[in-house]
Design a protein around this motif. Sequence first.
Motif, mmCIF file in Angstrom:
data_model
loop_
_atom_site.group_PDB
_atom_site.id
_atom_site.type_symbol
_atom_site.label_atom_id
_atom_site.label_comp_id
_atom_site.label_asym_id
_atom_site.label_seq_id
_atom_site.Cartn_x
_atom_site.Cartn_y
_atom_site.Cartn_z
ATOM 1 N N THR A 194 0.859 -1.181 0.000
ATOM 2 C CA THR A 194 0.000 0.000 0.000
ATOM 3 C C THR A 194 0.901 1.239 0.000
ATOM 4 O O THR A 194 2.129 1.143 0.093
ATOM 5 N N TYR A 195 0.288 2.413 -0.045
ATOM 6 C CA TYR A 195 1.070 3.652 0.021
ATOM 7 C C TYR A 195 1.879 3.712 1.315
ATOM 8 O O TYR A 195 3.061 4.061 1.316
ATOM 9 N N GLU A 196 1.234 3.361 2.428
ATOM 10 C CA GLU A 196 1.915 3.386 3.729
ATOM 11 C C GLU A 196 3.079 2.394 3.746
ATOM 12 O O GLU A 196 4.159 2.690 4.263
ATOM 13 N N GLY A 197 2.840 1.207 3.195
ATOM 14 C CA GLY A 197 3.893 0.198 3.156
ATOM 15 C C GLY A 197 5.065 0.627 2.289
ATOM 16 O O GLY A 197 6.231 0.440 2.654
ATOM 17 N N ALA A 198 4.772 1.204 1.113
ATOM 18 C CA ALA A 198 5.829 1.646 0.207
ATOM 19 C C ALA A 198 6.636 2.796 0.813
ATOM 20 O O ALA A 198 7.858 2.868 0.638
ATOM 21 N N THR A 199 5.944 3.681 1.528
ATOM 22 C CA THR A 199 6.634 4.798 2.170
ATOM 23 C C THR A 199 7.596 4.293 3.239
ATOM 24 O O THR A 199 8.753 4.730 3.328
ATOM 25 N N LEU A 200 7.135 3.347 4.048
ATOM 26 C CA LEU A 200 7.991 2.771 5.090
ATOM 27 C C LEU A 200 9.186 2.056 4.475
ATOM 28 O O LEU A 200 10.335 2.226 4.926
ATOM 29 N N ARG A 201 8.933 1.270 3.449
ATOM 30 C CA ARG A 201 10.017 0.535 2.800
ATOM 31 C C ARG A 201 11.052 1.492 2.213
ATOM 32 O O ARG A 201 12.262 1.272 2.340
ATOM 33 N N THR A 202 10.593 2.556 1.572
ATOM 34 C CA THR A 202 11.510 3.538 0.994
ATOM 35 C C THR A 202 12.395 4.151 2.069
ATOM 36 O O THR A 202 13.620 4.296 1.892
ATOM 37 N N GLN A 203 11.799 4.504 3.200
ATOM 38 C CA GLN A 203 12.567 5.089 4.301
ATOM 39 C C GLN A 203 13.622 4.110 4.815
ATOM 40 O O GLN A 203 14.771 4.494 5.091
ATOM 41 N N MET A 204 13.246 2.837 4.927
ATOM 42 C CA MET A 204 14.180 1.829 5.423
ATOM 43 C C MET A 204 15.322 1.588 4.444
ATOM 44 O O MET A 204 16.489 1.437 4.841
ATOM 45 N N ILE A 205 14.998 1.541 3.160
ATOM 46 C CA ILE A 205 16.032 1.334 2.149
ATOM 47 C C ILE A 205 17.014 2.501 2.141
ATOM 48 O O ILE A 205 18.229 2.307 2.032
ATOM 49 N N ILE A 206 16.502 3.717 2.280
ATOM 50 C CA ILE A 206 17.376 4.892 2.344
ATOM 51 C C ILE A 206 18.328 4.781 3.533
ATOM 52 O O ILE A 206 19.530 5.052 3.422
ATOM 53 N N GLU A 207 17.795 4.378 4.685
ATOM 54 C CA GLU A 207 18.628 4.198 5.877
ATOM 55 C C GLU A 207 19.718 3.160 5.632
ATOM 56 O O GLU A 207 20.886 3.370 5.993
ATOM 57 N N ASP A 208 19.335 2.037 5.024
ATOM 58 C CA ASP A 208 20.297 0.960 4.797
ATOM 59 C C ASP A 208 21.364 1.368 3.791
ATOM 60 O O ASP A 208 22.553 1.084 3.985
ATOM 61 N N ILE A 209 20.959 2.029 2.708
ATOM 62 C CA ILE A 209 21.926 2.467 1.703
ATOM 63 C C ILE A 209 22.899 3.472 2.314
ATOM 64 O O ILE A 209 24.117 3.401 2.096
ATOM 65 N N ASP A 210 22.367 4.400 3.088
ATOM 66 C CA ASP A 210 23.215 5.410 3.714
ATOM 67 C C ASP A 210 24.251 4.758 4.625
ATOM 68 O O ASP A 210 25.418 5.120 4.626
ATOM 69 N N SER A 211 23.812 3.762 5.384
ATOM 70 C CA SER A 211 24.717 3.058 6.293
ATOM 71 C C SER A 211 25.788 2.298 5.511
ATOM 72 O O SER A 211 26.978 2.312 5.876
ATOM 73 N N ILE A 212 25.382 1.654 4.417
ATOM 74 C CA ILE A 212 26.328 0.860 3.613
ATOM 75 C C ILE A 212 27.374 1.750 2.956
ATOM 76 O O ILE A 212 28.575 1.478 3.025
ATOM 77 N N LEU A 213 26.931 2.823 2.338
ATOM 78 C CA LEU A 213 27.852 3.681 1.613
ATOM 79 C C LEU A 213 28.821 4.388 2.546
ATOM 80 O O LEU A 213 29.997 4.575 2.226
ATOM 81 N N HIS A 214 28.326 4.789 3.718
ATOM 82 C CA HIS A 214 29.209 5.468 4.665
ATOM 83 C C HIS A 214 30.218 4.501 5.291
ATOM 84 O O HIS A 214 31.324 4.899 5.654
ATOM 85 N N SER A 215 29.826 3.240 5.398
ATOM 86 C CA SER A 215 30.746 2.254 5.990
ATOM 87 C C SER A 215 31.903 1.934 5.048
ATOM 88 O O SER A 215 32.912 1.357 5.460
ATOM 89 N N ASN A 216 31.742 2.289 3.775
ATOM 90 C CA ASN A 216 32.793 1.993 2.789
ATOM 91 C C ASN A 216 33.822 3.114 2.676
ATOM 92 O O ASN A 216 34.745 3.042 1.861
ATOM 93 N N PHE A 217 33.644 4.151 3.463
ATOM 94 C CA PHE A 217 34.589 5.274 3.393
ATOM 95 C C PHE A 217 35.389 5.389 4.696
ATOM 96 O O PHE A 217 34.974 4.906 5.716
#
Length: 217
Positions: A194-217
Amino acid sequence: LKMYEQYFKDGDVVLIIPEYQQFTNKYAYGIEDQTLYRILYNNYPSALKYLTIYQSINIVKYIPKYFQDAYAHRKLIFDTISPYYKSSLNEYGDVSFWEYRSHKSSIPAHTIQSDCPNEDIIEIIKDFMQVQEKKGVKCILFPSTYMSQSYENSKLFINTLSAVLLNNNIPFVTPTERYKFDDSLFYDTDYHLTYEGATLRTQMIIEDIDSILHSNF
């Protein structure tokens, strides 16, 4: 994956998020509901050339049924608001008909009963990621967002898949359970949010990507 690799360049980040069933048996080669053929034929007919020999052989028998179903349902509303059509996407590639995507109370839960993942599919993903990494493209393999009850029903397969991916040095970037979502966040299947589910998933993916990319520097 073959369709899009021509667009990837040095510095890009590519997320790979297959549904769990894509790792089972012949599912990735095309199944009876004609999803694979329908998506390509309706949206990217030129991409049919990217089908593997196994996919072509497997889906050819479903083509007559596809045209039969398409004709029978040509006037139904889901033909114009289906997520499988380009008309359902906005300029950013996001599904844009959220007014139709409220939670349906009777979404069936599924159980993935395959004993082990399809090693050919894992090898395809592994080879793709290795080629892209050599180009300077960062590939990240995410677990799919899955409805809670289906996840619990399929936990044995999902855990086996996670272990096999780890052994192939292409593990999921987070524990699969992180993307086990409450059933109320799904629209009409145990994958469609749903819209709510997609919004939550997007927020979580952003958090995970940010953590991954920063850990590589």
